[in-house]
Design a protein around this motif. Structure first.
Motif, PDB file in Angstrom:
ATOM      1  N   GLN A 252       4.093  -4.969  15.857  1.00 13.48           N
ATOM      2  CA  GLN A 252       2.959  -5.349  15.005  1.00 13.48           C
ATOM      3  C   GLN A 252       1.702  -5.606  15.835  1.00 13.48           C
ATOM      4  O   GLN A 252       0.600  -5.215  15.453  1.00 13.48           O
ATOM      5  CB  GLN A 252       3.303  -6.604  14.191  1.00 13.48           C
ATOM      6  N   TRP A 318       2.662 -13.168  15.770  1.00 16.14           N
ATOM      7  CA  TRP A 318       3.343 -12.642  14.582  1.00 16.14           C
ATOM      8  C   TRP A 318       4.660 -13.363  14.296  1.00 16.14           C
ATOM      9  O   TRP A 318       5.243 -13.159  13.222  1.00 16.14           O
ATOM     10  CB  TRP A 318       3.637 -11.154  14.773  1.00 16.14           C
ATOM     11  N   GLU A 325       0.397  -9.988   7.983  1.00 16.53           N
ATOM     12  CA  GLU A 325       0.613  -8.582   7.629  1.00 16.53           C
ATOM     13  C   GLU A 325      -0.409  -8.079   6.612  1.00 16.53           C
ATOM     14  O   GLU A 325      -0.721  -6.892   6.578  1.00 16.53           O
ATOM     15  CB  GLU A 325       2.036  -8.395   7.102  1.00 16.53           C
ATOM     16  N   LEU A 328      -3.260  -6.318   8.353  1.00 19.24           N
ATOM     17  CA  LEU A 328      -2.990  -5.152   9.203  1.00 19.24           C
ATOM     18  C   LEU A 328      -3.368  -3.894   8.441  1.00 19.24           C
ATOM     19  O   LEU A 328      -2.677  -3.485   7.504  1.00 19.24           O
ATOM     20  CB  LEU A 328      -1.514  -5.123   9.615  1.00 19.24           C
ATOM     21  N   TYR A 345       6.985   3.777  12.013  1.00 17.48           N
ATOM     22  CA  TYR A 345       7.743   2.594  12.431  1.00 17.48           C
ATOM     23  C   TYR A 345       9.071   2.985  13.081  1.00 17.48           C
ATOM     24  O   TYR A 345       9.476   2.398  14.094  1.00 17.48           O
ATOM     25  CB  TYR A 345       7.999   1.678  11.233  1.00 17.48           C
TER      26      TYR A 345
END
Length: 407
Positions: A252, A318, A325, A328, A345
């Motif tokens: 992240q 995070w 989130e 983001l 991912y």
């Protein structure tokens, strides 16, 4: 990251056609579909580890930025066309192709802000464009290969759904025939491949830099991987790896600090005015219908009110802080959110974990018995941080990318 890199004509697709296009793509980028694709990612990881081994034996410097681009290109082309480019196993990782892609991104900025330029260039035959812009020749040759592969798919009578590619889905979708011509499919191929290779590869390379530059973060990740998966030779899935809190925090933070796409994400509410309230200041803003608004991921991710010390690579921010989130924007938000988020991912988790399960950080004592990595003539200011926004991030001119010594 997919769908974040514009083609000169994508913005002209009617809204209902855009929905049909997304409907054709979405099943191929669902979590279930990407789970089935993971053996291809794992095979690519094995090829990457093989290249690292070769560099160690031959005393060669590993060009990690180029290798990651080759790896992500191999994955996305295999998924698009049923045949991988195989760049990762080429001696030069097919660097001329990636140089041509970089030059093309330079043109993309102009095509974004000068609306008539893209259609004008698309009206020029490809061989004439190659004469006018010889630096793009490698890209044009690859585009011709994509067209041939798509036409093979178009003419195929196979109903083997296990071997379906993304272009099987597009060609068999409800899109009108005008959106399935060879010309449009070539543009679609360029959009998918460039969005699938350069973006994720950039984040992978920059994450590798931060891990090799910070021994504390590196060691925390090694300990988490070792505790969770003591068998170093076990192939891991993204579902297993996503459960690791520190690895997830690293991913992240990499996406926050080094998004694969830096372009502004334009949105328009055509029929209704947008009203925003700030209860703390008791203020209200009204954006009239038809007004274009936009935001880019860097403006949010470098906001110190949301991310204190935003320039620092701090995975800990995070940990246990899921509210972050919502800020983001690497994959955008809403109905036009990146179609390939699940693939990106999966690649980040599997490739990062695979590399750092095997390699330790070189301690300069020359006493280590395990394979090690160390940065080679790489600095954050020159080779990592964004110097140019050309829809995707570019480092300083003359940068040789992120490189490593393999021992």
């Amino acid at each position: 990251m997919f769908g974040s890199v514009p083609d000169s004509t994508v913005g002209t697709i009617p809204h209902d056609h855009h929905r049909s296009r997304r409907a054709a793509l979405n099943p191929y980028f669902s979590k279930a579909s990407i789970r089935r694709l993971e053996p291809v990612i794992t095979e690519t990881l094995d090829n990457l580890l093989q290249r690292l081994d070769t560099c160690a034996r031959n005393g060669e410097i590993m060009p990690l930025s180029a290798a990651y681009k080759a790896a992500t290109s191999d994955i996305i082309t295999g998924y698009c066309f049923g045949e991988s480019t195989g760049f990762l196993m080429r001696d030069d990782y097919n660097s001329p192709f990636f140089d041509a892609v970089a030059e093309n991104f330079g043109l993309a900025w102009w095509m974004t802000h000068v609306p008539w330029l893209g259609p004008l260039l698309n009206s020029i035959p490809m061989n004439v464009q190659a004469m006018l812009m010889p630096g793009l020749d490698s890209l044009f040759r690859m585009q011709r290969r994509w067209i041939d592969q798509i036409e093979e798919i178009r003419s195929s009578k196979s109903v083997d759904h296990e071997r379906d590619t993304i272009f099987h889905g597009i060609l068999n979708s409800e899109l009108p025939d005008a959106e399935k011509t060879a010309h449009r499919m070539r543009q679609e191929a360029q959009l998918l491949v460039q969005a699938g290779q350069d973006t994720t590869a950039t984040t992978l390379a920059n994450l590798t830099f931060h891990l090799l530059a910070n021994s504390v973060i590196f060691q925390k990740l090694k300990e988490e991987l070792k505790a969770a998966f003591p068998n170093d030779h076990e192939h891991l899935t993204s579902a297993q790896l996503e459960k690791l809190p520190y690895l997830s925090a690293i991913v992240q933070e990499g996406l926050r600090l080094h998004p694969g796409s830096t372009m502004r994400m334009q949105r328009i509410s055509p029929d209704e005015s947008l009203v925003y309230h700030d209860p703390s200041k008791r203020q209200k803003w009204v954006i009239p219908a038809g007004t274009s608004v936009s935001m880019d991921p860097i403006s949010i991710s470098m906001n110190s009110k949301i991310f204190p010390e935003p320039e620092r690579f701090l995975p800990e921010r995070w940990m246990g802080n899921s509210r972050l989130e919502r800020y983001l924007l690497t994959f955008s938000k809403g109905t036009r959110m990146c179609a390939g988020i699940n693939l990106a991912y999966a690649e980040l988790y599997i490739i990062l974990a695979g590399v750092f399960r095997k390699y330790d950080l070189y301690d300069r004592a020359a006493m280590q018995k395990t394979p090690t990595l160390a940065l080679f003539e790489t600095t954050r200011e020159r080779d990592v941080d964004i110097a140019f926004d050309l829809l995707v991030p570019f480092p300083t001119r003359g940068s040789k990318g992120i490189r490593a010594v393999v021992r």
